[in-house]
Design an enzyme around this catalytic site. Structure first.
Site, mmCIF file in Angstrom:
data_model
loop_
_atom_site.group_PDB
_atom_site.id
_atom_site.type_symbol
_atom_site.label_atom_id
_atom_site.label_comp_id
_atom_site.label_asym_id
_atom_site.label_seq_id
_atom_site.Cartn_x
_atom_site.Cartn_y
_atom_site.Cartn_z
ATOM 1 N N ASP A 112 0.853 -1.190 0.000
ATOM 2 C CA ASP A 112 0.000 0.000 0.000
ATOM 3 C C ASP A 112 0.889 1.240 0.000
ATOM 4 O OD1 ASP A 112 -2.302 -1.534 0.190
ATOM 5 O OD2 ASP A 112 -2.535 -1.256 2.346
ATOM 6 N N ARG A 162 -1.353 -0.698 -8.517
ATOM 7 C CA ARG A 162 -2.737 -0.355 -8.166
ATOM 8 C C ARG A 162 -2.821 1.174 -8.197
ATOM 9 N NH1 ARG A 162 -3.839 -1.121 -2.238
ATOM 10 N NH2 ARG A 162 -4.224 -3.330 -2.667
HETATM 11 C C1 LIG Z 1 -8.699 -1.285 -3.385
HETATM 12 C C2 LIG Z 1 -8.265 0.056 -2.903
HETATM 13 C C3 LIG Z 1 -7.018 0.199 -2.325
HETATM 14 C C4 LIG Z 1 -6.592 1.448 -1.891
HETATM 15 N N1 LIG Z 1 -5.294 1.581 -1.441
HETATM 16 C C5 LIG Z 1 -4.846 2.818 -1.119
HETATM 17 C C6 LIG Z 1 -3.478 3.054 -0.798
HETATM 18 O O1 LIG Z 1 -2.657 2.137 -0.773
HETATM 19 N N2 LIG Z 1 -3.104 4.312 -0.490
HETATM 20 C C7 LIG Z 1 -3.977 5.373 -0.513
HETATM 21 O O2 LIG Z 1 -3.570 6.511 -0.255
HETATM 22 N N3 LIG Z 1 -5.279 5.168 -0.812
HETATM 23 C C8 LIG Z 1 -5.730 3.944 -1.109
HETATM 24 N N4 LIG Z 1 -7.051 3.772 -1.446
HETATM 25 C C9 LIG Z 1 -8.020 4.852 -1.176
HETATM 26 C C10 LIG Z 1 -8.127 5.838 -2.306
HETATM 27 O O3 LIG Z 1 -6.934 6.552 -2.435
HETATM 28 C C11 LIG Z 1 -9.283 6.820 -2.072
HETATM 29 O O4 LIG Z 1 -9.041 7.536 -0.906
HETATM 30 C C12 LIG Z 1 -10.633 6.148 -1.975
HETATM 31 O O5 LIG Z 1 -10.759 5.082 -2.849
HETATM 32 C C13 LIG Z 1 -11.738 7.164 -2.310
HETATM 33 O O6 LIG Z 1 -11.594 7.632 -3.624
HETATM 34 P P1 LIG Z 1 -12.518 7.139 -4.839
HETATM 35 O O7 LIG Z 1 -11.670 7.047 -6.052
HETATM 36 O O8 LIG Z 1 -13.211 5.922 -4.478
HETATM 37 O O9 LIG Z 1 -13.495 8.321 -5.134
HETATM 38 P P2 LIG Z 1 -14.484 9.184 -4.244
HETATM 39 O O10 LIG Z 1 -14.811 10.350 -5.091
HETATM 40 O O11 LIG Z 1 -13.924 9.427 -2.892
HETATM 41 O O12 LIG Z 1 -15.743 8.243 -4.074
HETATM 42 C C14 LIG Z 1 -16.649 7.964 -5.132
HETATM 43 C C15 LIG Z 1 -17.946 7.425 -4.534
HETATM 44 O O13 LIG Z 1 -17.677 6.184 -3.855
HETATM 45 C C16 LIG Z 1 -18.396 6.105 -2.648
HETATM 46 N N5 LIG Z 1 -17.460 6.177 -1.517
HETATM 47 C C17 LIG Z 1 -16.154 6.491 -1.582
HETATM 48 N N6 LIG Z 1 -15.584 6.445 -0.364
HETATM 49 C C18 LIG Z 1 -16.568 6.115 0.489
HETATM 50 C C19 LIG Z 1 -16.613 5.904 1.894
HETATM 51 N N7 LIG Z 1 -15.519 6.062 2.643
HETATM 52 N N8 LIG Z 1 -17.801 5.560 2.448
HETATM 53 C C20 LIG Z 1 -18.895 5.387 1.692
HETATM 54 N N9 LIG Z 1 -18.910 5.568 0.344
HETATM 55 C C21 LIG Z 1 -17.773 5.925 -0.245
HETATM 56 C C22 LIG Z 1 -19.322 7.280 -2.650
HETATM 57 O O14 LIG Z 1 -20.523 6.916 -3.291
HETATM 58 C C23 LIG Z 1 -18.560 8.307 -3.458
HETATM 59 O O15 LIG Z 1 -19.388 9.293 -4.022
HETATM 60 C C24 LIG Z 1 -7.475 2.553 -1.955
HETATM 61 C C25 LIG Z 1 -8.720 2.422 -2.543
HETATM 62 C C26 LIG Z 1 -9.118 1.202 -3.028
HETATM 63 C C27 LIG Z 1 -10.459 1.089 -3.685
#
Ligand SMILES: Cc1cc2nc3c(=O)[nH]c(=O)nc-3n(C[C@H](O)[C@H](O)[C@H](O)COP(=O)(O)OP(=O)(O)OC[C@H]3O[C@@H](n4cnc5c(N)ncnc54)[C@H](O)[C@@H]3O)c2cc1C
Length: 285
Positions: A112, A162
């Site tokens: 990560d 990723r």
């Molecule tokens: C498999 C995976 C691994 C990840 N690994 C890392 C990592 O190693 N380092 C890192 O910095 N980040 C990591 N992340 C987190 C990522 O960086 C984002 O912070 C997170 O995914 C929210 O961004 P988004 O692209 O989903 O978009 P957003 O615009 O945040 O979300 C889009 C939509 O998804 C839904 N949603 C998103 N988050 C939430 C929530 N918390 N609760 C409820 N609904 C929600 C909502 O409907 C929202 O409108 C990871 C994410 C995923 C999916």
């Protein structure tokens, strides 16, 4: 409801359980829906050596357990859980133990990406490990200004990436701040990965980005077997199921364990509705 009870109940929607047995039950449910997993033992920012040694042992135990139950699950971990705050060499050797055992079981380990204070050192250790192992991958964050250059470098060593937006609070000097700009960079980086990378993971819950990815792969004749969508446990479950049903490879990140507070906090911050829900219920008489 008492504050701690409410927090714990809310956290349970993002965390698959406090122990491996609970988490494996959720893993099986996802498998039944055609969804693959990567398992994460929650923990980060560990500064105490015995605690790091314990975290390493917990991952080794998890790997042995997964082999025993014949699960194909990947594992994800954070370098600050593996001793990055103590010493780079110690951290690297801990990773060698874990990735080495994973390799014997034909299993993939994802590092990560954490806050920008450790990006450079995380990547350095990844490059070192990548020379020795083909079953290790890395995460990049679309909000960081540096990420395009990093993706180009990772592509050169055929590193599996990723791609996510990024979950840590960063200053504007190192990270994009506007969602519109982060999305645009996510698309640019996805294209770079699809063109020059190997088996990328598109990790987002963002409807616009998922839609864009589906259109891009169709237009460019990229086969479903050559990439995967990734989601966090408990978020957009219906979309996860629909994509899997539609023939896409979908992998859910399944965190479990007792150190859930920092992970839960990041999930709260990502969506203001979560904070409102928590605040409303905390102050409810
Ligand atoms: C498999 C995976 C691994 C990840 N690994 C890392 C990592 O190693 N380092 C890192 O910095 N980040 C990591 N992340 C987190 C990522 O960086 C984002 O912070 C997170 O995914 C929210 O961004 P988004 O692209 O989903 O978009 P957003 O615009 O945040 O979300 C889009 C939509 O998804 C839904 N949603 C998103 N988050 C939430 C929530 N918390 N609760 C409820 N609904 C929600 C909502 O409907 C929202 O409108 C990871 C994410 C995923 C999916």
């Amino acid at each position: 409801m008492k504050p701690m009870k409410l927090l714990t109940r809310m956290a349970r929607s993002f965390v698959a359980g406090y122990n491996v047995e609970d988490a494996l039950k959720q893993v099986q449910k996802l498998k039944d829906k055609g969804i693959m997993v990567t398992m994460d033992i929650l923990g980060e920012a560990v500064e105490d050596k015995p605690m790091c040694d314990k975290a390493v042992q917990d991952y080794l135990d998890l790997l042995m357990k997964l082999a025993k139950v014949k699960s194909k699950a990947h594992i994800s971990l954070k370098l600050t859980q593996m001793g990055l705050a103590i010493d780079d060499e110690y951290c690297t050797q801990n990773m060698v133990k874990i990735i080495g055992l994973a390799k014997k079981n034909d299993r993939f380990v994802r590092i990560d990406m954490e806050g920008s204070a450790v990006t450079e050192r995380t990547l350095k250790i990844f490059y070192r490990l990548r020379k020795q192992f083909d079953n290790v991958g890395i995460v990049v964050q679309a909000y960081l200004h540096r990420t395009e250059q990093d993706v180009r470098e990772i592509n050169k060593v055929k590193g599996k990436v990723r791609l996510c937006k990024g979950a840590y609070k960063e200053p504007k000097e190192v990270a994009l701040k506007k969602m519109k700009d982060i999305r645009a960079n996510f698309i640019k980086l996805s294209q770079l990965l699809f063109k020059e990378g190997v088996y990328s993971a598109i990790a987002t819950h963002d409807t616009k980005l998922i839609k864009w990815t589906k259109a891009y792969v169709a237009e460019n004749k990229i086969a479903n077997k050559d990439f995967e969508f990734q989601f966090l446990y408990g978020i957009r479950n219906k979309t996860q199921r629909e994509l899997a049903k539609g023939g896409y490879r979908v992998r859910t990140y399944v965190p479990f364990g007792t150190h859930w507070i920092p992970y839960f906090y990041r999930r709260l911050r990502e969506r203001k509705e979560n904070v409102f829900f928590l605040a409303k219920n905390l102050f409810k008489k």
